[in-house]
Design an enzyme around this catalytic site. Structure first.
Site, PDB file in Angstrom:
ATOM      1  CD  GLU A 191      -5.592  -1.078  -2.967  1.00 12.48           C
ATOM      2  OE1 GLU A 191      -6.817  -1.084  -2.864  1.00 12.48           O
ATOM      3  OE2 GLU A 191      -4.804  -1.273  -2.013  1.00 12.48           O
ATOM      4  NE  ARG A 193       2.450   3.935   7.708  1.00 12.57           N
ATOM      5  CZ  ARG A 193       1.664   3.841   6.634  1.00 12.57           C
ATOM      6  NH1 ARG A 193       1.587   2.736   5.941  1.00 12.57           N
ATOM      7  NH2 ARG A 193       0.930   4.868   6.261  1.00 12.57           N
ATOM      8  CE  LYS A 235      -3.254   4.860  -1.588  1.00  9.77           C
ATOM      9  NZ  LYS A 235      -3.413   3.752  -2.502  1.00  9.77           N
TER      10      LYS A 235
HETATM   11  P1  ATP Z   1      -2.793   4.072   2.123  1.00  8.62           P
HETATM   12  O1  ATP Z   1      -3.019   3.417   3.455  1.00  8.62           O
HETATM   13  O2  ATP Z   1      -2.477   5.512   2.193  1.00  8.62           O
HETATM   14  O3  ATP Z   1      -3.845   3.756   1.122  1.00  8.62           O
HETATM   15  P2  ATP Z   1      -1.284   2.018   1.004  1.00  8.62           P
HETATM   16  O4  ATP Z   1      -0.090   1.379   1.568  1.00  8.62           O
HETATM   17  O5  ATP Z   1      -2.544   1.241   1.054  1.00  8.62           O
HETATM   18  O6  ATP Z   1      -1.440   3.433   1.632  1.00  8.62           O
HETATM   19  P3  ATP Z   1      -0.624   1.631  -1.705  1.00  8.62           P
HETATM   20  O7  ATP Z   1      -1.159   2.319  -2.881  1.00  8.62           O
HETATM   21  O8  ATP Z   1      -0.949   0.204  -1.506  1.00  8.62           O
HETATM   22  O9  ATP Z   1      -1.101   2.479  -0.478  1.00  8.62           O
HETATM   23  O10 ATP Z   1       0.942   1.872  -1.540  1.00  8.62           O
HETATM   24  C1  ATP Z   1       1.876   1.776  -2.554  1.00  8.62           C
HETATM   25  C2  ATP Z   1       3.233   1.647  -1.924  1.00  8.62           C
HETATM   26  O11 ATP Z   1       3.524   2.771  -1.113  1.00  8.62           O
HETATM   27  C3  ATP Z   1       3.321   0.418  -1.032  1.00  8.62           C
HETATM   28  O12 ATP Z   1       4.482  -0.282  -1.373  1.00  8.62           O
HETATM   29  C4  ATP Z   1       3.367   0.980   0.350  1.00  8.62           C
HETATM   30  O13 ATP Z   1       4.116   0.152   1.195  1.00  8.62           O
HETATM   31  C5  ATP Z   1       4.010   2.337   0.145  1.00  8.62           C
HETATM   32  N1  ATP Z   1       3.592   3.264   1.181  1.00  8.62           N
HETATM   33  C6  ATP Z   1       2.337   3.626   1.508  1.00  8.62           C
HETATM   34  N2  ATP Z   1       2.332   4.450   2.567  1.00  8.62           N
HETATM   35  C7  ATP Z   1       3.627   4.639   2.926  1.00  8.62           C
HETATM   36  C8  ATP Z   1       4.290   5.387   3.956  1.00  8.62           C
HETATM   37  N3  ATP Z   1       3.626   6.132   4.841  1.00  8.62           N
HETATM   38  N4  ATP Z   1       5.644   5.332   4.013  1.00  8.62           N
HETATM   39  C9  ATP Z   1       6.337   4.605   3.118  1.00  8.62           C
HETATM   40  N5  ATP Z   1       5.782   3.877   2.139  1.00  8.62           N
HETATM   41  C10 ATP Z   1       4.442   3.882   2.031  1.00  8.62           C
HETATM   42 MG    MG Z   2      -3.042  -0.453   0.103  1.00  4.14          MG
END
Ligand code: ATP
Ligand code: MG
Length: 611
Positions: free
Chosen positions: A76, A311, A321
């Site tokens: 995102e 994760r 984020k």
């Molecule tokens: P955040 O909570 O930091 O915003 P998010 O999962 O909402 O993280 P996205 O931009 O939706 O962020 O994530 C893109 C991809 O990265 C997704 O497929 C997510 O599963 C993966 N991802 C995010 N955080 C992790 C993590 N700590 N370990 C492994 N993969 C991750």
């Molecule tokens: Mg997300």
């Protein structure tokens, strides 16, 4: 089961961006096993690919897909990527690379909040910097989910027509109560029995802006008694008057993430949709939705499958984020690329290399259960990478002057003696190490801690009567020190032992127990050195809803004025070095200038975290 073809180490070990992590053969994991089994069975062998994402008819008109598998990384664009995303990038792009596949970079921008091009650009930069590309044989697999809004709407109408979706006008509160909970089945909405004709009319009214935001939603019609609450008629479209960065005001209804994501994967002909464990409960809906849309001929078959992995949780680090944004906006750090940040831009500025992060992702592996990875694992990967690549140099971080009182007499007044040392102690096979040049004269800078007036037991460095070698220079014998009125040592005094210069015949005739680092007063250069430490004192700063701000380390940055040898002063931004005995340092990519060198501590020489 066959092992994937081994990745080779890049030919030039000094290269900054390797093609693959420097492990010869990758250990297997459950994702590799699934892919290998699918390849063996030919699960996806008959897929077609028209060169762009699209529905069943579009893909059917295409060629057999040259990509054996398709994966995707779907961020995102609402912040900077962090080390957790790096794990996901390495998994998705790495598996595609290893199995003759293709990995798409997809901006998941179905949420109509203002997208920041700053985030989009930084995400693209980060993926490329890590050593990956979404360009495949002339095709750019860079997509944005909002381009699929038209199809998502069409698919919603198809679900309604097939009796698989209905417009619900219950309030949010009623819906929540009627959903039930783990011990209690849900209760059907009074609107659940509407006919497809009624639902279609209502849904079009939603689309046409005839209803208030939040007054009704479109729900999938599945099973209000399902043990999986996500299957109790989840909402798939909501009314939200918001201007979207891509589609403007075309839409006042937007798809929910759980509805949009499987469709995005299917339109892009993704085979293996890899996500983190929190989406496990969504998988039944993912499958349900794609089966319905395949049944009615809208999506190509076979549909993608979702697989979940753990994760990354890293001690002393926050990977959210939103929380990282808070650190930036509250000025707890200097920005997203502050070298203490676990963002990819932060790690880069700290001195991390793409190879070290790829190795880290390989080493922590892929599992199906959550765990904490020790921060020292990440540091170890950087140390390993820089050990062979980083040029050595001497820097004095806490300087005190050493005066060689007999220099003028034995070497000649004002004499500067040229010295040289190899920049790489272990150069690659068949390659000569580059050579560093510097000079020694009557005065040199040494570390304050290298002199003790009354040495503790076992101390081998400078104290009156003891001899040490100035590394790459001469053996000297300490004679004492001068102090100021407060008893602070202002100068250490010694005499040079003639004919002991490193690398000259007979240099070893005088035996010493220690060699100390130093920099000449004549050719040393002042440098700002930023000594970074962990950002948080708590190993799990945000676990259990803790306020992570409270465990910020007040001493996570100390700035010192160091004196560095001339070869270090010639650094270009991003150049990495081992400051002998101190650790690995990088010339800051933003602030380092030839006339004002600035270095960041990347990582110490050995793990000091446990102490
Ligand atoms: P955040 O909570 O930091 O915003 P998010 O999962 O909402 O993280 P996205 O931009 O939706 O962020 O994530 C893109 C991809 O990265 C997704 O497929 C997510 O599963 C993966 N991802 C995010 N955080 C992790 C993590 N700590 N370990 C492994 N993969 C991750
Ligand atoms: Mg997300």
């Amino acid at each position: 089961m066959s092992t994937p073809s081994p990745a080779t180490t890049p030919a030039n070990p000094a290269a900054n961006a390797p093609a693959a992590a420097p492990e010869a053969v990758k250990p297997s994991n459950f994702l590799r096993q699934i892919i290998e089994s699918d390849l063996e069975k030919g699960t996806y062998a008959n897929r077609r690919w028209a060169g762009t994402p699209g529905d069943a008819a579009h893909q059917a008109a295409g060629e057999p897909d040259p990509a054996k598998i398709r994966t995707r990384f779907p961020p995102e664009p609402n912040g900077y990527l962090h080390v957790g995303h790096a794990k996901s990038i390495c998994i998705n792009f790495g598996l595609a690379r290893d199995y003759g596949g293709v990995c798409h970079l997809r901006f998941d921008d179905t949420n109509p909040e203002k997208e920041d091009t700053e985030y989009v650009n930084s995400i693209k930069d980060s993926v490329q910097w890590l050593g990956f590309s979404w360009n495949n044989s002339g095709e750019s697999n860079l997509y944005q989910a909002s381009d699929y809004f038209g199809f998502m709407y069409r698919a919603a109408e198809a679900l309604i027509e097939a009796g698989h979706a209905y417009v619900d006008e219950q309030t949010v509160e009623q819906m929540r109560i009627n959903r039930g909970d783990f011990g209690k089945p849900g209760v059907d909405s009074p609107f659940r029995a509407r006919t497809p004709v009624e639902n279609l009319a209502k849904f079009r009214e939603m689309r046409d802006g005839l209803h208030e935001d939040g007054s009704m939603v479109l729900r999938a019609k599945i099973d209000m008694a399902s043990p999986n609450i996500n299957m109790r008629d989840p909402a798939i479209y909501r009314i939200r008057r918001a201007t979207h960065h891509n589609t403007g005001d075309t839409w006042c209804i937007y798809p929910m993430y759980t509805y949009a994501h499987p469709i995005e994967d299917a339109l892009e002909q993704i085979t293996h949709s890899l996500c983190t464990l929190e989406f496990e409960d969504q998988r039944p809906f993912y499958d349900w939705l794609l089966e319905r849309l395949t049944e009615c001929g809208l999506l190509a078959s076979p549909p993608p499958r979702q697989y979940e992995f753990a994760r990354l949780n890293l001690t002393y680090v926050i990977t959210s984020k939103r929380k990282l944004a808070q650190l930036v906006y509250d000025h707890k750090v200097s920005g997203w690329d502050d070298p203490r940040m676990p963002t990819i831009v932060g790690l880069r500025r700290r001195g991390y290399t793409p190879a070290s992060i790829q190795t880290f992702a390989e080493r922590i592996g892929v599992t199906k259960s959550d765990s904490w990875i020790d921060y020292s694992t990440l540091e170890g990967c950087l140390r390993e990478d820089l050990e062979l690549k980083a040029h050595r140099g001497m820097a004095v971080l806490n300087p005190v002057k050493l005066v060689l009182t007999n220099w003028d007499e034995v070497m000649g007044a004002g004499h500067l003696e040229p010295c040289a040392l190899p920049a790489l102690p272990h150069p690659p096979e068949g390659v000569d190490s580059p050579v560093r040049h510097f000079t020694i004269g009557k005065e040199v800078w040494i570390e304050r801690e290298d002199f003790e007036e009354a040495p503790p037991k076992g101390y081998k460095r400078l104290f009156p009567g003891n001899k040490v070698r100035l590394k790459g220079g001469y053996v000297i014998e300490c004679t004492g020190a001068n102090k100021d009125a407060n008893g602070v040592i202002t100068e250490v005094l010694a005499t040079v032992v003639p004919d002991t210069k490193s690398g000259t015949p007979g240099a070893d005739t005088v035996k010493v127990k220690a060699a100390i680092t130093w920099v000449g007063v004549a050719d040393g250069v002042n440098a700002e050195v930023r000594m970074y430490d962990r950002l948080f004192l708590d190993a799990h700063p945000d676990a259990g809803g803790k306020d992570f701000i409270e465990s910020l380390n007040p001493n996570s940055l100390k700035v010192v004025t160091a004196i560095v040898e001339p070869s270090l002063a010639n650094a270009k931004p991003d150049d990495k070095f081992q400051f002998e005995r101190h650790g690995y340092f990088v010339a800051d990519r933003i602030d380092h200038k030839a006339e004002k060198p600035v270095f960041n501590l990347a990582v110490g020489l050995k793990d000091s975290w446990g102490k």
